[in-house]
Motif scaffolding. Structure first.
Motif, PDB file in Angstrom:
ATOM      1  N   LEU A 171       0.815  -1.207   0.000  1.00 57.87           N
ATOM      2  CA  LEU A 171       0.000   0.000   0.000  1.00 57.87           C
ATOM      3  C   LEU A 171       0.855   1.267   0.000  1.00 57.87           C
ATOM      4  O   LEU A 171       0.419   2.322  -0.467  1.00 57.87           O
ATOM      5  CB  LEU A 171      -0.927  -0.001   1.224  1.00 57.87           C
ATOM      6  N   CYS A 172       2.045   1.184   0.560  1.00 54.92           N
ATOM      7  CA  CYS A 172       2.903   2.367   0.627  1.00 54.92           C
ATOM      8  C   CYS A 172       3.675   2.582  -0.679  1.00 54.92           C
ATOM      9  O   CYS A 172       3.734   3.697  -1.193  1.00 54.92           O
ATOM     10  CB  CYS A 172       3.869   2.230   1.797  1.00 54.92           C
ATOM     11  N   TYR A 173       4.236   1.475  -1.231  1.00 58.08           N
ATOM     12  CA  TYR A 173       5.096   1.596  -2.416  1.00 58.08           C
ATOM     13  C   TYR A 173       4.426   1.087  -3.687  1.00 58.08           C
ATOM     14  O   TYR A 173       4.972   1.231  -4.772  1.00 58.08           O
ATOM     15  CB  TYR A 173       6.392   0.811  -2.205  1.00 58.08           C
ATOM     16  N   GLY A 174       3.296   0.446  -3.567  1.00 59.90           N
ATOM     17  CA  GLY A 174       2.669  -0.148  -4.735  1.00 59.90           C
ATOM     18  C   GLY A 174       3.129  -1.559  -5.015  1.00 59.90           C
ATOM     19  O   GLY A 174       2.716  -2.169  -6.011  1.00 59.90           O
ATOM     20  N   ARG A 175       3.989  -2.077  -4.185  1.00 60.83           N
ATOM     21  CA  ARG A 175       4.479  -3.447  -4.332  1.00 60.83           C
ATOM     22  C   ARG A 175       4.878  -3.978  -2.963  1.00 60.83           C
ATOM     23  O   ARG A 175       5.233  -3.209  -2.064  1.00 60.83           O
ATOM     24  CB  ARG A 175       5.692  -3.506  -5.258  1.00 60.83           C
ATOM     25  N   THR A 176       4.850  -5.295  -2.844  1.00 62.56           N
ATOM     26  CA  THR A 176       5.326  -5.934  -1.627  1.00 62.56           C
ATOM     27  C   THR A 176       6.798  -6.255  -1.806  1.00 62.56           C
ATOM     28  O   THR A 176       7.190  -6.937  -2.767  1.00 62.56           O
ATOM     29  CB  THR A 176       4.557  -7.230  -1.334  1.00 62.56           C
ATOM     30  N   ILE A 177       7.626  -5.756  -0.907  1.00 68.44           N
ATOM     31  CA  ILE A 177       9.064  -6.030  -1.037  1.00 68.44           C
ATOM     32  C   ILE A 177       9.307  -7.514  -0.869  1.00 68.44           C
ATOM     33  O   ILE A 177       8.531  -8.231  -0.234  1.00 68.44           O
ATOM     34  CB  ILE A 177       9.867  -5.213  -0.009  1.00 68.44           C
ATOM     35  N   ARG A 178      10.404  -7.958  -1.447  1.00 66.50           N
ATOM     36  CA  ARG A 178      10.704  -9.372  -1.440  1.00 66.50           C
ATOM     37  C   ARG A 178      11.291  -9.792  -0.103  1.00 66.50           C
ATOM     38  O   ARG A 178      12.194  -9.145   0.422  1.00 66.50           O
ATOM     39  CB  ARG A 178      11.698  -9.688  -2.571  1.00 66.50           C
ATOM     40  N   GLY A 179      10.718 -10.849   0.475  1.00 66.74           N
ATOM     41  CA  GLY A 179      11.227 -11.396   1.722  1.00 66.74           C
ATOM     42  C   GLY A 179      11.877 -12.734   1.514  1.00 66.74           C
ATOM     43  O   GLY A 179      12.161 -13.142   0.391  1.00 66.74           O
ATOM     44  N   LYS A 180      12.045 -13.452   2.643  1.00 68.41           N
ATOM     45  CA  LYS A 180      12.716 -14.752   2.558  1.00 68.41           C
ATOM     46  C   LYS A 180      11.776 -15.839   2.058  1.00 68.41           C
ATOM     47  O   LYS A 180      12.224 -16.851   1.519  1.00 68.41           O
ATOM     48  CB  LYS A 180      13.269 -15.132   3.923  1.00 68.41           C
ATOM     49  N   ILE A 181      10.475 -15.681   2.259  1.00 67.30           N
ATOM     50  CA  ILE A 181       9.520 -16.708   1.850  1.00 67.30           C
ATOM     51  C   ILE A 181       9.159 -16.475   0.388  1.00 67.30           C
ATOM     52  O   ILE A 181       8.716 -15.373   0.012  1.00 67.30           O
ATOM     53  CB  ILE A 181       8.259 -16.662   2.719  1.00 67.30           C
ATOM     54  N   PRO A 182       9.384 -17.482  -0.470  1.00 65.46           N
ATOM     55  CA  PRO A 182       9.068 -17.297  -1.900  1.00 65.46           C
ATOM     56  C   PRO A 182       7.571 -17.150  -2.110  1.00 65.46           C
ATOM     57  O   PRO A 182       6.765 -17.662  -1.353  1.00 65.46           O
ATOM     58  CB  PRO A 182       9.590 -18.583  -2.541  1.00 65.46           C
ATOM     59  N   SER A 183       7.182 -16.413  -3.181  1.00 64.64           N
ATOM     60  CA  SER A 183       5.769 -16.199  -3.499  1.00 64.64           C
ATOM     61  C   SER A 183       5.604 -16.230  -5.004  1.00 64.64           C
ATOM     62  O   SER A 183       6.565 -16.163  -5.784  1.00 64.64           O
ATOM     63  CB  SER A 183       5.287 -14.856  -2.938  1.00 64.64           C
ATOM     64  N   LEU A 184       4.322 -16.319  -5.404  1.00 63.85           N
ATOM     65  CA  LEU A 184       4.003 -16.342  -6.826  1.00 63.85           C
ATOM     66  C   LEU A 184       4.411 -15.046  -7.506  1.00 63.85           C
ATOM     67  O   LEU A 184       4.719 -15.017  -8.700  1.00 63.85           O
ATOM     68  CB  LEU A 184       2.499 -16.571  -7.004  1.00 63.85           C
TER      69      LEU A 184
END
Length: 864
Positions: A732-745
């Protein structure tokens, strides 16, 4: 009695009733305890440990000798007790045995019911409650509706082998045609009673006499005839003194006319007198006809034998001078062929003449039942009255005045139904109007006046003063007239009308139940006395309700407590205002909240900055928390993310400094300072501080590097969907979810954007608001601009410090829960949450804490 245990038949379909304790007058408490101890030692009652389905209250009855009698109010319980399937005997049942009797003895059983033990499974129905706890009867008790039939059946079984013996409840008659037959039968009865351990009352026993009275008849060697008392009421009629009394007498004659030969001729002159348009004039011809009719009615041959298979009715009436009653039976349901069984009348004593009409009519019914008890015990019958309110008053669920309630308890063992018929058809009317007035007529209930007086005087109040005030109070006098006349049309009586069946009179006082009605000019003093010691509303209401009553007493108590300055200063703070949820900003990094967390064990602080839209937060670790250091840290963050429009912050020194205000003014940032001492207004950052503190505590207790763990927490927080919005803070702040350690689609391809987060945010906030408001019992404050208030003491103090300060303020401005107030004396202005304030009611009296006791207590009210 040996070998006998009584089972009370109980209808399981009736819902048990648990009634509250009725506190006896204070003056009688010690005597109640003595009576309970006496019953316990006599093995008549036993204590109850634990709950009971049925609980009945007690009524304390004082006696002339200073002793008391405990009566258990079994009217509710009797609805669940089945009648015993045993027909009570009548004289016709005994006639075949008494034909050749010449010598008689009569035995009386002492405390009859108490000699029979109850089965343990039947004792719970007799449970009663006192101020010393609950008890129940081990023995058969007075007040149980089926007790007479149970006792009669048991005694018939005990005496079944005894010849020449009959009994009616606790009266046993032994007879014989010769002295030897009588003596043999008497010895057999005494032996049998001794075998069963039956105790007799020696002072009431009669042995070897030639005649006795039994079941309303005179029995002797000459035969059996009704007692003269059955017709004595007719023989004592005085001549009528008005046409109304003549018509009343003729109504009785018409009722029994089928027993009187040539009745139309005998009543002709009296009918002419009653119907004549000429003034009433009693002459010799009328006296002759009157005496002739009295003689005809007084012939005991006109009376019928009482029979079990006929419907029975007691007709009673009361006049200002006397009581009258007629016992009748009907051969069929048409009521066209009444059979007269007995007449009775009683002159009222001076005390009884002062009763109101309702009390006199109630007295007539109770007196009539007891007068004809030998015919009515153990069977269902009707009570006819021409006073409509008695239909309601005689029901088990009513709460009549103390005088009538005492009388009703005397009828507990009878089963009856009160029916109303208009006065013109009441044949008992002449018996109440025409009996000769006797000077030495005893009171029906000589202890009654003492009982009512004890209730009033036990309150440690000068009853003389209450009586004088009642006599001078127009409202109480109007109430007395309404009680006497039964007319409640006066507008002044509207507040009293709902309880019109519960009032009674004692002297000049009016009582409702066992509480006296306080005149207007004494109510303020009663309130002052009841508020001694500063009880709260609930305790003060209990204290007053136990002794006194007047219309609107509860509202007067509430006003009294609200106007007491001492109670207001130490009262519980107001409930919080309902929550006002902040709307979701239109975009990220527009509305921010900041706060400092610390100091931590290392001496460092955390500057927490959170975005209201995305819940994204920035953390700065610092050793200083000055305004200058705060500006440097904020400027570093704003350089990367931009300047917000608003910042919400508390009232810490660095946040209210001129440096920070100047910096924000230059950058176009609006500062929203929260209400002092109300951190809930900046709840978002306070909630985040709690989450941060939890992680730092974990790290500290595991001897880890808390700064490294703080970074790991932030990465986790940035990449986790928020519980309210359903989106990650970075998305919501940047328009994207920053990448973390848990992989995602999202690492492989971009997911389509969602548009439901705003609705979900609003739904979750509203849901949380409703939950929290309900949990905190929040309600909208009644404080408005212009009100005078006192403020809560928020600075630390000792345990005796009042909850609210005595300084009074005026409300200048109110916005939601934020209130601006001004000291009425110094003009100093403060900003507070509305929950910190309490309104000062208009009409506040001078300081109640500095008033002397003499302002509250005067004269004989010192002992209240």
């Amino acid at each position: 009695m040996k070998g006998i245990k009584i089972v009370i038949p109980i209808d399981k379909s009736v819902t048990p009733v648990t009634q509250h304790v009725r506190r006896p007058p204070i003056a009688l408490l010690s005597k109640v305890e003595e009576k309970l101890d006496e019953l316990l030692k006599s093995d008549i009652i036993e204590p109850v440990h634990g709950p009971s389905e049925w609980v009945s209250p007690i009524v304390v009855i004082p006696k002339d000798n200073g002793d008391i009698r405990l009566c258990v109010d079994m009217r509710q319980v009797n609805k669940a007790i089945k009648r015993e399937n045993h027909m009570m005997p009548v004289l016709e049942d005994f006639l075949p045995k008494l034909g050749s009797a010449r010598i008689f003895s009569r035995l009386d059983i002492k405390n009859a019911f108490h000699q029979m033990e109850l089965e343990p499974n039947s004792r719970h129905i007799t449970t009663f409650i006192t101020h010393k706890g609950m008890f129940r009867y081990r023995r058969l008790m007075f007040g149980i509706s089926c007790a007479p039939e149970i006792f009669q059946k048991a005694m018939e079984q005990i005496l079944s082998r005894c010849p020449n013996t009959i009994n009616y409840i606790d009266d046993i008659v032994i007879f014989g045609s010769t002295h030897e037959d009588h003596q043999a039968a008497l010895e057999m009865v005494l032996t049998t009673l001794k075998e069963y351990n039956v105790l007799l009352n020696q002072s009431k026993c009669i042995f070897g006499v030639a005649e006795i009275e039994f079941l309303g008849h005179h029995i002797s060697a000459k035969g059996i005839k009704p007692t003269e008392s059955k017709v004595a009421a007719v023989q004592k009629f005085r001549e009528p003194s008005s046409k109304e009394e003549v018509r009343s007498f003729l109504g009785l004659i018409t009722y029994v006319s089928r027993f009187l030969p040539d009745c139309a001729t005998a009543t002709y002159t009296l009918r002419q007198l009653a119907n004549s348009k000429e003034p009433f004039k009693w002459e010799e011809i009328h006296q002759t006809a009157f005496d002739n009719l009295k003689t005809m009615m007084s012939d005991v041959k006109t009376l019928s034998f009482f029979r079990n298979d006929r419907r029975t009715r007691v007709i009673a009436d009361a006049s200002p001078m006397g009581l009258g009653a007629v016992l009748v039976q009907f051969e069929d349901e048409t009521e066209k062929r009444p059979l007269i069984i007995a007449y009775a009348s009683k002159s009222l004593t001076p005390t009884e003449r002062r009763y109101c009409q309702t009390e006199r009519e109630a007295l007539a019914l109770v007196w009539a039942v007891e007068r004809f008890h030998i015919y009515l015990t153990g069977r269902e019958f009707e009570l006819e009255t021409d006073h409509k309110p008695l239909e309601v008053i005689f029901k088990p669920t009513t709460k009549p005045c103390a005088r009538i309630e005492r009388w009703l308890l005397r009828l507990q063992s009878f089963t009856f139904r009160v029916i109303y018929k208009k006065g013109s058809s009441n044949i008992a009317d002449p018996f109440s109007r025409l009996p000769e007035t006797t000077v030495n007529t005893p009171d029906f209930d000589p202890a009654e006046e003492m009982f009512v007086r004890t209730i009033l005087e036990s309150a440690a109040i000068d009853v003389t003063e209450i009586e004088k005030a009642s006599q001078d109070d127009p409202e109480v006098q109007a109430l007395r007239q309404a009680i006497d006349s039964g007319r409640w049309s006066d507008a002044i009586l509207k507040p009293f009308q709902a309880f019109k069946l519960e009032y009674g009179c004692v002297g000049n006082c009016v009582i409702r139940g066992n509480k006296f009605v306080v005149p207007k000019n004494l109510r303020k003093r009663m309130l002052n006395l009841a508020h001694e010691g500063h009880p709260g509303e609930t305790a003060m209401k209990r204290r007053l309700r136990d002794r006194v009553w007047w219309p609107g007493i509860d509202l007067d108590v509430v006003k009294m407590v609200q106007l007491c300055e001492g109670c207001r200063l130490v009262s519980i703070p107001n409930k919080p205002e309902p929550m006002i949820r902040r709307e979701l900003p239109v975009g990220p990094w527009i509305d921010l909240a900041i706060d400092y967390l610390g100091p931590l064990p290392s001496g460092e602080y955390l500057l927490v900055v959170i975005d209201y839209f995305s819940r994204y937060k920035e953390i700065e670790i610092t050793n200083k928390i000055t305004a200058r250091e705060t500006i440097l840290r904020l400027d570093k963050i704003f350089t990367r993310l931009g300047y917000p429009r608003t910042i919400t912050l508390d009232n810490a020194k660095q946040f209210v400094s001129s440096e920070l205000e100047e910096y924000c003014r230059e950058k176009g940032i609006c500062l929203n300072n929260t209400i002092p001492y109300w951190p809930q207004q900046n709840g978002e950052v306070e909630r985040q501080n709690r989450s941060l503190l939890k992680r730092i505590r974990i790290s500290h207790n595991l001897d880890r590097d808390w700064k490294k763990d703080l970074q790991d927490y932030l990465v986790m927080y940035y990449t986790t969907p928020h519980s309210t919005t359903g989106k990650t803070p970075t998305e919501l702040c940047y328009g994207r979810t920053i990448r973390g350690k848990i992989p995602s689609l999202g690492d492989l391809e971009t997911s389509p954007p969602s548009t439901d987060y705003r609705d979900k945010d609003k739904f979750e906030k509203e849901k949380g608001r409703e939950s929290e408001d309900a949990k905190r019992k929040a309600k909208t404050s009644g404080i408005v601009v212009g009100d005078v208030v006192v403020a809560r003491n928020l600075q630390p103090g000792n345990k005796l410090q009042s909850v609210f300060g005595r300084t009074q303020y005026k409300v200048l401005r109110k916005s939601g829960a934020a209130v601006l107030i001004q000291d009425l004396e110094t003009g100093k202005q403060l900003e507070r949450n509305v929950s910190h304030l309490k309104k000062v009611p208009e009409g506040q009296p001078e300081n109640a804490l500095h008033r002397k006791r003499s302002d509250f207590v005067e004269g004989a009210f010192l002992g209240f």
